[in-house]
Design an enzyme around this catalytic site. Structure first.
Site: not given
Ligand code: APR
Length: 251
Positions: A103, A106, A121, A150, A235
């Site tokens: 998702q 980067d 995404h 552009c 992670a």
């Molecule tokens: N290692 C693993 N997980 C982690 C760490 C870490 N070091 N730090 C935080 N987390 C977890 C948090 O507990 C949370 O569950 O990563 C998750 C981040 O959640 P979000 O910020 O909601 O990110 P994501 O799930 O990727 O969001 C999905 O939402 O806004 C949209 O497009 C955006 O792709 C994104 C999508």
């Protein structure tokens, strides 16, 4: 503190499985210095996603959208893969990871060496003109002259990421659905599993009979419902130790 027995359990599951897929979220890149979206210090604490991350804001109030986009861009340009990204690249080299559905925008899975990465995404590595389609690397954008125009036709440019209000690229959706419905193990890493359709991938894998395992310091809506278990921890640390444990198992 990461539970050693859960590390060993996940290493055994990976060794047993033959079609492994990962679904990664922003938590994967937190240890690379990129803020996640939700939770303390998250990007959505600073910017309302529906306001700043919506395609209509980029279209009708580009200067406003680029305030957030330039923030994200600056973080990404400085970021390097962390040991979790490298561990997933090692799993692919070992033949123990078929694909990553990410998702994240980067590009760090590619930089770490994974070849089969589905960017659900899109990504922020390049921008395209909304009028003539001319594409340039994001690194060429002058973040001090916003909103960027552009270089060919002076039209408005858009990062090649998927904004709220836009559809997921059909190729990414189809490939992700195919991988999720045919895997026998899905690693769900660093995602709050709250944004669809990405968050439906673990359900698809589970309904197809795969084991779903989460790697996350916190529980999510999948925990106890879809995932067989959660390895609680960052992670980078967890994945590095799982790969070390996997290599120490008898062939
Ligand atoms: N290692 C693993 N997980 C982690 C760490 C870490 N070091 N730090 C935080 N987390 C977890 C948090 O507990 C949370 O569950 O990563 C998750 C981040 O959640 P979000 O910020 O909601 O990110 P994501 O799930 O990727 O969001 C999905 O939402 O806004 C949209 O497009 C955006 O792709 C994104 C999508």
């Amino acid at each position: 503190m990461v539970n050693e027995s859960e590390i060993a359990r996940l290493a055994r599951d990976i060794r047993k499985a033959s079609r492994i897929v990962a679904l990664s979220g922003a938590g994967m890149s937190v240890e690379s210095g990129i803020a996640s979206f939700r939770g303390p210090g998250g990007l959505w604490e600073k910017y309302d996603p529906e306001e700043y991350g919506h395609i209509n804001t980029l279209r009708y109030e580009p200067a406003k959208a680029w305030i957030m986009l330039s923030d994200m861009q600056r973080e990404i340009l400085k970021a390097k893969p962390n040991k979790g990204h490298y561990a997933l690249a090692e799993l692919e080299r070992m033949g123990k990871l078929r694909a990553i559905i990410t998702q994240n925008v980067d590009g760090l899975h590619h930089v770490a060496g994974n070849r089969d990465v589905i960017e659900f995404h899109g990504h922020l590595q390049s921008v395209s003109c909304m009028d003539c389609g001319h594409r340039v690397p994001s690194a060429d954008i002058d973040l001090d002259k916003l909103p960027p125009r552009c270089s060919k036709c002076s039209g408005p440019v858009k990062p090649d990421a998927v904004f709220f209000g836009e559809a997921i690229p059909s190729d990414a959706l189809m490939r992700s659905h195919r991988e999720a419905s045919t895997c026998d193990l899905m690693l769900v890493i660093g995602t709050s599993a709250m944004v669809y359709p990405a968050a439906s991938m673990p359900d698809i894998a589970h309904d197809a009979g795969a084991r779903v395992v989460e790697i996350n310091p916190s529980e999510t809506p999948l925990t106890g419902r879809i995932s067989a278990y959660i390895v609680k921890g960052p992670a980078g640390d967890v994945l590095e130790r799982v790969v070390q444990q996997l290599k120490s198992l008898p062939a």
